[in-house]
Design a protein around this motif. Structure first.
Motif, short mmCIF file in Angstrom:
data_model
loop_
_atom_site.label_atom_id
_atom_site.label_comp_id
_atom_site.label_asym_id
_atom_site.label_seq_id
_atom_site.Cartn_x
_atom_site.Cartn_y
_atom_site.Cartn_z
N UNK A 31 -20.35 31.99 46.96
CA UNK A 31 -21.69 31.53 46.62
C UNK A 31 -21.61 30.02 46.35
N UNK A 32 -22.10 29.21 47.29
CA UNK A 32 -22.06 27.75 47.09
C UNK A 32 -22.86 27.33 45.87
N UNK A 33 -22.35 26.35 45.16
CA UNK A 33 -23.05 25.79 44.00
C UNK A 33 -23.37 24.33 44.32
N UNK A 34 -24.65 24.02 44.42
CA UNK A 34 -25.09 22.67 44.77
C UNK A 34 -25.22 21.84 43.49
N UNK A 35 -24.22 21.00 43.24
CA UNK A 35 -24.24 20.18 42.04
C UNK A 35 -25.35 19.14 42.09
N UNK A 36 -25.65 18.64 43.28
CA UNK A 36 -26.67 17.61 43.40
C UNK A 36 -28.07 18.16 43.10
N UNK A 37 -28.23 19.47 43.29
CA UNK A 37 -29.49 20.12 42.95
C UNK A 37 -29.49 20.66 41.52
N UNK A 38 -28.37 20.44 40.82
CA UNK A 38 -28.29 20.86 39.43
C UNK A 38 -28.07 22.35 39.23
N UNK A 39 -27.60 23.04 40.28
CA UNK A 39 -27.43 24.49 40.16
C UNK A 39 -26.38 24.87 39.13
#
Length: 223
Positions: A31-39
């Motif tokens: 499950x990818x975690x998008x740090x730039x989207x603040x996930x």
């Protein structure tokens, strides 16, 4: 529910876990975690990893954070036969792996000192002091590899996964890694692993392109 890895492909700690999963040939979901989207700061993720960092791993009802703890857990629970050598049972051998795992945190901190996001997104070059700190760290790895094929001896272990995931990224970020023939030979051995290109190689190629685009932007033609 099987194994689920919460993953960011640019993250060295996250890739070290992915290498371990691949080495053990386990079935798992990413499950990818998008740090730039603040996930990583959303409540649902913080329930899994309260520190709001990657990676995190869920195995049934067990929720884990901290990459070194995760890779130790995976070997302890799932390794069979020859794979047990990745984290040996012999206390005298295991302690050498543990020692290198602790040292790998120093490698990761040196990597972070280069400020990879600023380099990749803004083309900002690190200070001379930060580059020298990384070179010193690489020199230390080079010295520890003297007379050995891998960090904890002549057998591949999870300690190699933990440090290599940072070093392979450092190679993208700085031109001069110093005189480190033992590290270069070690990296070549790591690159021969059947899962290295999938986990590291392809990601590093993309990041290298990003970096070059930021450091050498195309000049706009003026009319």
């Amino acid at each position: 529910m099987g194994i689920v890895l919460y993953h960011l492909d640019a993250s060295p700690p996250s890739r070290s876990v992915l290498m371990t999963l691949k080495a053990l040939k386990l079935e798992f979901e990413i499950k990818p975690v998008d740090l730039f989207a603040g996930e990583h700061k959303k409540p649902e993720y913080l329930k899994i990893n309260p520190r709001g960092k990657v990676p995190a791993l869920v195995d049934g009802k067990l929720q884990l954070s901290e990459s070194r703890a995760i890779i130790q857990y995976l070997i302890n629970k799932y390794a069979k036969g020859a794979d047990k050598a990745l984290y040996p049972d012999d206390p005298d051998k295991r302690v050498l792996v543990d020692m290198e795992l602790y040292i790998s945190e120093i490698v990761f901190e040196a990597f972070l000192g280069l400020n990879p996001p600023a380099m990749l997104l803004k083309g900002e070059k690190p200070s001379k002091e930060k580059v020298e700190a990384v070179q010193k760290c690489l020199k230390d790895i080079n010295d520890r590899l003297e007379g050995k094929q891998y960090l904890a001896g002549n057998t591949l272990t999870i300690a190699d996964f933990s440090s290599y995931a940072s070093v392979v990224f450092i190679k993208i970020l700085i031109d001069d890694m110093g005189k480190i023939p033992n590290v270069e030979a070690w990296m070549q051995r790591m690159q021969k692993l059947p899962y290295d290109d999938e986990v590291n190689g392809q990601v590093m190629k993309k990041l290298a392109v990003m970096l070059q685009e930021k450091l050498n932007p195309k000049k706009q033609t003026q009319f």
